[in-house]
Design a protein around this motif. Sequence first.
Motif, PDB file in Angstrom:
ATOM      1  N   LYS A 275      28.397 -79.654 -27.100  1.00 14.80           N
ATOM      2  CA  LYS A 275      28.926 -79.901 -28.444  1.00 14.80           C
ATOM      3  C   LYS A 275      27.998 -79.280 -29.481  1.00 14.80           C
ATOM      4  CE  LYS A 275      26.756 -84.391 -29.442  1.00 14.80           C
ATOM      5  NZ  LYS A 275      25.907 -83.924 -30.540  1.00 14.80           N
ATOM      6  N   VAL A 276      28.591 -78.910 -30.604  1.00 13.34           N
ATOM      7  CA  VAL A 276      27.855 -78.450 -31.775  1.00 13.34           C
ATOM      8  C   VAL A 276      28.459 -79.161 -32.981  1.00 13.34           C
ATOM      9  CG1 VAL A 276      27.382 -76.190 -30.760  1.00 13.34           C
ATOM     10  CG2 VAL A 276      29.377 -76.492 -32.222  1.00 13.34           C
ATOM     11  N   PHE A 277      27.695 -79.236 -34.053  1.00 14.62           N
ATOM     12  CA  PHE A 277      28.259 -79.831 -35.260  1.00 14.62           C
ATOM     13  C   PHE A 277      28.432 -78.764 -36.326  1.00 14.62           C
ATOM     14  CE2 PHE A 277      23.710 -80.352 -36.408  1.00 14.62           C
ATOM     15  CZ  PHE A 277      23.731 -79.915 -37.724  1.00 14.62           C
ATOM     16  N   GLU A 278      29.433 -78.985 -37.153  1.00 10.41           N
ATOM     17  CA  GLU A 278      29.710 -78.096 -38.284  1.00 10.41           C
ATOM     18  C   GLU A 278      29.660 -78.928 -39.555  1.00 10.41           C
ATOM     19  OE1 GLU A 278      33.352 -75.483 -40.259  1.00 10.41           O
ATOM     20  OE2 GLU A 278      33.625 -76.521 -38.348  1.00 10.41           O
ATOM     21  N   MET A 279      28.998 -78.421 -40.568  1.00 10.51           N
ATOM     22  CA  MET A 279      28.930 -79.109 -41.850  1.00 10.51           C
ATOM     23  C   MET A 279      30.131 -78.722 -42.697  1.00 10.51           C
ATOM     24  SD  MET A 279      27.060 -81.278 -43.632  1.00 10.51           S
ATOM     25  CE  MET A 279      25.455 -81.221 -42.827  1.00 10.51           C
ATOM     26  N   GLN A 280      30.920 -79.706 -43.064  1.00 14.27           N
ATOM     27  CA  GLN A 280      32.070 -79.458 -43.918  1.00 14.27           C
ATOM     28  C   GLN A 280      31.612 -79.279 -45.363  1.00 14.27           C
ATOM     29  OE1 GLN A 280      34.246 -83.061 -42.848  1.00 14.27           O
ATOM     30  NE2 GLN A 280      35.809 -81.797 -41.861  1.00 14.27           N
ATOM     31  N   VAL A 281      32.503 -78.731 -46.181  1.00 15.84           N
ATOM     32  CA  VAL A 281      32.141 -78.463 -47.559  1.00 15.84           C
ATOM     33  C   VAL A 281      31.935 -79.765 -48.343  1.00 15.84           C
ATOM     34  CG1 VAL A 281      34.522 -78.343 -48.403  1.00 15.84           C
ATOM     35  CG2 VAL A 281      32.735 -77.029 -49.551  1.00 15.84           C
ATOM     36  N   ARG A 282      32.504 -80.870 -47.878  1.00 18.77           N
ATOM     37  CA  ARG A 282      32.280 -82.152 -48.557  1.00 18.77           C
ATOM     38  C   ARG A 282      30.935 -82.772 -48.198  1.00 18.77           C
ATOM     39  NH1 ARG A 282      35.274 -87.069 -45.424  1.00 18.77           N
ATOM     40  NH2 ARG A 282      35.395 -86.156 -43.339  1.00 18.77           N
ATOM     41  N   GLY A 283      30.183 -82.115 -47.307  1.00 18.25           N
ATOM     42  CA  GLY A 283      28.852 -82.581 -46.982  1.00 18.25           C
ATOM     43  C   GLY A 283      28.785 -83.531 -45.812  1.00 18.25           C
ATOM     44  N   VAL A 284      29.799 -83.570 -44.969  1.00 15.65           N
ATOM     45  CA  VAL A 284      29.798 -84.423 -43.789  1.00 15.65           C
ATOM     46  C   VAL A 284      30.092 -83.554 -42.571  1.00 15.65           C
ATOM     47  CG1 VAL A 284      32.239 -85.018 -43.925  1.00 15.65           C
ATOM     48  CG2 VAL A 284      30.665 -86.600 -42.824  1.00 15.65           C
ATOM     49  N   ILE A 285      29.522 -83.904 -41.446  1.00 19.32           N
ATOM     50  CA  ILE A 285      29.681 -83.095 -40.240  1.00 19.32           C
ATOM     51  C   ILE A 285      30.948 -83.469 -39.494  1.00 19.32           C
ATOM     52  CG2 ILE A 285      27.180 -82.901 -39.979  1.00 19.32           C
ATOM     53  CD1 ILE A 285      27.558 -84.829 -37.523  1.00 19.32           C
ATOM     54  N   HIS A 286      31.395 -82.563 -38.633  1.00 16.71           N
ATOM     55  CA  HIS A 286      32.314 -82.918 -37.569  1.00 16.71           C
ATOM     56  C   HIS A 286      31.871 -82.190 -36.310  1.00 16.71           C
ATOM     57  CE1 HIS A 286      35.092 -79.568 -39.286  1.00 16.71           C
ATOM     58  NE2 HIS A 286      34.325 -79.045 -38.352  1.00 16.71           N
ATOM     59  N   TYR A 287      32.211 -82.764 -35.184  1.00 11.33           N
ATOM     60  CA  TYR A 287      31.776 -82.245 -33.893  1.00 11.33           C
ATOM     61  C   TYR A 287      32.856 -81.355 -33.283  1.00 11.33           C
ATOM     62  CZ  TYR A 287      27.772 -85.451 -33.628  1.00 11.33           C
ATOM     63  OH  TYR A 287      26.591 -86.118 -33.859  1.00 11.33           O
ATOM     64  N   HIS A 288      32.418 -80.205 -32.747  1.00 14.17           N
ATOM     65  CA  HIS A 288      33.248 -79.396 -31.861  1.00 14.17           C
ATOM     66  C   HIS A 288      32.653 -79.549 -30.458  1.00 14.17           C
ATOM     67  CE1 HIS A 288      35.270 -77.527 -35.236  1.00 14.17           C
ATOM     68  NE2 HIS A 288      34.113 -77.148 -35.743  1.00 14.17           N
ATOM     69  N   ALA A 289      33.479 -79.897 -29.501  1.00 16.74           N
ATOM     70  CA  ALA A 289      32.962 -80.171 -28.159  1.00 16.74           C
ATOM     71  C   ALA A 289      33.888 -79.602 -27.099  1.00 16.74           C
ATOM     72  CB  ALA A 289      32.788 -81.676 -27.938  1.00 16.74           C
ATOM     73  N   LEU A 290      33.287 -79.174 -26.009  1.00 14.73           N
ATOM     74  CA  LEU A 290      33.998 -78.779 -24.799  1.00 14.73           C
ATOM     75  C   LEU A 290      33.642 -79.792 -23.714  1.00 14.73           C
ATOM     76  CD1 LEU A 290      33.586 -74.912 -24.671  1.00 14.73           C
ATOM     77  CD2 LEU A 290      35.734 -76.125 -24.340  1.00 14.73           C
ATOM     78  N   ILE A 291      34.636 -80.479 -23.205  1.00 16.06           N
ATOM     79  CA  ILE A 291      34.408 -81.473 -22.151  1.00 16.06           C
ATOM     80  C   ILE A 291      35.097 -80.978 -20.886  1.00 16.06           C
ATOM     81  CG2 ILE A 291      34.618 -83.877 -21.477  1.00 16.06           C
ATOM     82  CD1 ILE A 291      34.805 -84.642 -24.377  1.00 16.06           C
ATOM     83  N   ARG A 292      34.312 -80.776 -19.846  1.00 18.29           N
ATOM     84  CA  ARG A 292      34.838 -80.253 -18.577  1.00 18.29           C
ATOM     85  C   ARG A 292      34.840 -81.376 -17.544  1.00 18.29           C
ATOM     86  NH1 ARG A 292      30.869 -76.325 -16.497  1.00 18.29           N
ATOM     87  NH2 ARG A 292      30.181 -77.993 -15.101  1.00 18.29           N
ATOM     88  N   LEU A 293      35.907 -81.460 -16.789  1.00 15.31           N
ATOM     89  CA  LEU A 293      36.034 -82.486 -15.752  1.00 15.31           C
ATOM     90  C   LEU A 293      35.737 -81.862 -14.394  1.00 15.31           C
ATOM     91  CD1 LEU A 293      36.783 -85.446 -15.200  1.00 15.31           C
ATOM     92  CD2 LEU A 293      39.135 -84.684 -14.808  1.00 15.31           C
ATOM     93  N   ASP A 294      34.765 -82.431 -13.689  1.00 10.03           N
ATOM     94  CA  ASP A 294      34.379 -81.956 -12.362  1.00 10.03           C
ATOM     95  C   ASP A 294      34.641 -83.029 -11.324  1.00 10.03           C
ATOM     96  OD1 ASP A 294      33.512 -79.716 -13.661  1.00 10.03           O
ATOM     97  OD2 ASP A 294      31.386 -80.223 -13.576  1.00 10.03           O
ATOM     98  N   GLY A 295      34.718 -82.588 -10.083  1.00 13.94           N
ATOM     99  CA  GLY A 295      34.815 -83.505  -8.974  1.00 13.94           C
ATOM    100  C   GLY A 295      33.445 -83.835  -8.408  1.00 13.94           C
ATOM    101  N   TYR A 296      33.426 -84.409  -7.198  1.00 14.34           N
ATOM    102  CA  TYR A 296      32.170 -84.829  -6.572  1.00 14.34           C
ATOM    103  C   TYR A 296      32.252 -84.554  -5.084  1.00 14.34           C
ATOM    104  CZ  TYR A 296      28.408 -87.837  -4.892  1.00 14.34           C
ATOM    105  OH  TYR A 296      27.268 -88.320  -4.280  1.00 14.34           O
ATOM    106  N   ASN A 297      31.217 -83.890  -4.559  1.00 12.91           N
ATOM    107  CA  ASN A 297      31.114 -83.603  -3.134  1.00 12.91           C
ATOM    108  C   ASN A 297      29.982 -84.442  -2.562  1.00 12.91           C
ATOM    109  OD1 ASN A 297      30.935 -82.604  -0.564  1.00 12.91           O
ATOM    110  ND2 ASN A 297      30.745 -80.447  -1.153  1.00 12.91           N
ATOM    111  N   PRO A 298      30.278 -85.468  -1.779  1.00 14.46           N
ATOM    112  CA  PRO A 298      29.214 -86.341  -1.259  1.00 14.46           C
ATOM    113  C   PRO A 298      28.214 -85.620  -0.368  1.00 14.46           C
ATOM    114  CG  PRO A 298      31.311 -86.805  -0.167  1.00 14.46           C
ATOM    115  CD  PRO A 298      31.610 -85.873  -1.292  1.00 14.46           C
TER     116      PRO A 298
END
Length: 532
Positions: A275-298
């Motif tokens: 994730k990264v944050f971006e500062m909006q012109v009103r002076g508050v941030i919002h988050y841009h995020a990439l969430i990846r779903l992985d499996g599990y190999n025991p």
Amino acid sequence: MSVSTLPLVPETPPVSGPGASAEPAYWPWATPTKPLHGNTGAAGYVHGHSAATVATAIQRGSAPDYPQWLHHVQAAAACRHPIRLAGQIHVHDRDGNRIATVDTEDMPDGTIYTPCGNRRATVCPACAEVYRRDTYHIIKAGLEGGRWGIPPLHDHIAIFLTATAPSFGPVHHRVVKTHAADCRKRDGCTCRPQVCRPFGRTCPHGVDLRCRTRHRADDARLGQPLCLDCYDHHAQVVWHHQAPELWRRTIIRLDRNLHRLGRTFGVTLRRRYVKVFEMQVRGVIHYHALIRLDGYNPDCPDAIVPPPRAITRPMFEAAVRDAFATTSFTSPPHPANGGRGWRIGWGDPEKGLDLKHVNAPGGAVNLTHIAGYLAKYVTKSTEVTGLNVRRVDEVNLDVVGDPATHVGRLVRACWDLGAHPDWSRLRRWAHQFGYGGHITTKSRAFSVTYGFKRMQRTIWRRTQGHPHTWDDEQTERVIYQLGYHATGWITTGDALLANTAAAQARERHQAGLDALADDPTAGHPIGPPLAA
């Protein structure tokens, strides 16, 4: 050891037109003793540079060790304010015996030049560009895989989301519901926007909370509250202060949702994000995020494997939406809020959360564009709001904390709330309106690290472009005993020569890439790859 106080970039002549400046012509110790050849103006400028810059550049360029100096500063040549280090470098053999010692006193200028490494483009464009490229390749590797030991990731489910803060008061905004087909720059487009705020009432302070203007993209009123007194500046800086904790709790909630989903199907799921944050012109941030779903190999717990086919994209999206919609908490109490805390949560789940599926069959999401979109924000900060200071203290508080402006009130809110011992961190981060989180964070297994990318550049430079000859034991046989000496170039002439050499090197490198693209048999371009 003193820090250089000289400007870090060459000056421009004080004339009208592009590049005009009111900087002094030169410093006393660099004043030429006789007139310089060329077009010298009344203020002492020669060919667009001050007499001091030209004099010091000529002095450096005519020195017998100029080629050695130019090679010595190559690593930091494009940096605006490089760090100068002094000390010794010891070389040991495989048995630990010292076989050589290099002292910086024997080097040009008696120091080693290293880039400042600042990520903000307004501070140092060259170092910020390196940081942006590193981020781009780290994110792209976490999206596509296929390099650096990461397997191909096209079978993995992923979501690109934007999470915004709640509203703290009505502000001027610009909304374009439908962009033209040829609109390529959404932030600076000329498409017809909607009316700002067609409906509203008169607030208790006598301000009409309506605006029937269709704002242009460069309108200075964008992001400004319709009524400064109605806007809750305290709540905004507190939300900034608690935003990293809100993200942590949201991810915990998402993990619980995924654990519940996996238990239903008898599988184990893992989420990895950046994730990264971006500062909006009103002076508050919002988050841009990439969430990846992985499996599990025991059999190989550290392996990156795709999730089971029983887990679908709608299931993953529902888990993500639930995490952002239900996560909220109350901040610690503060006397300024009547001894109570503030509610900390995300914005409207319908309007404040935007989700797009990545790697979806037939999807219109371009992985390269996503990586570039996220990477460009790591070089930015509060410049969009008009505030560009490194720190806020008692010296500049009266200037940046003007209560007649929106930005000034945000800074003042940080300073006033930060007077409480438990909230002192707000003062530390008043230059970012109370937000103290890092520009980018990620899960360990999402991709490689910044340290890995820096090591790649180190290997490239030490092997002079032949990384296959690198021996990992070399790092253990070289011991650095270096300390801080100063910051910046010694003279503006040095800055001019170093930056000119760096620009020429970039041109030669690009010419080599163009030749390689036109003729695959042309060989490799000179210098490290752009990805390094």
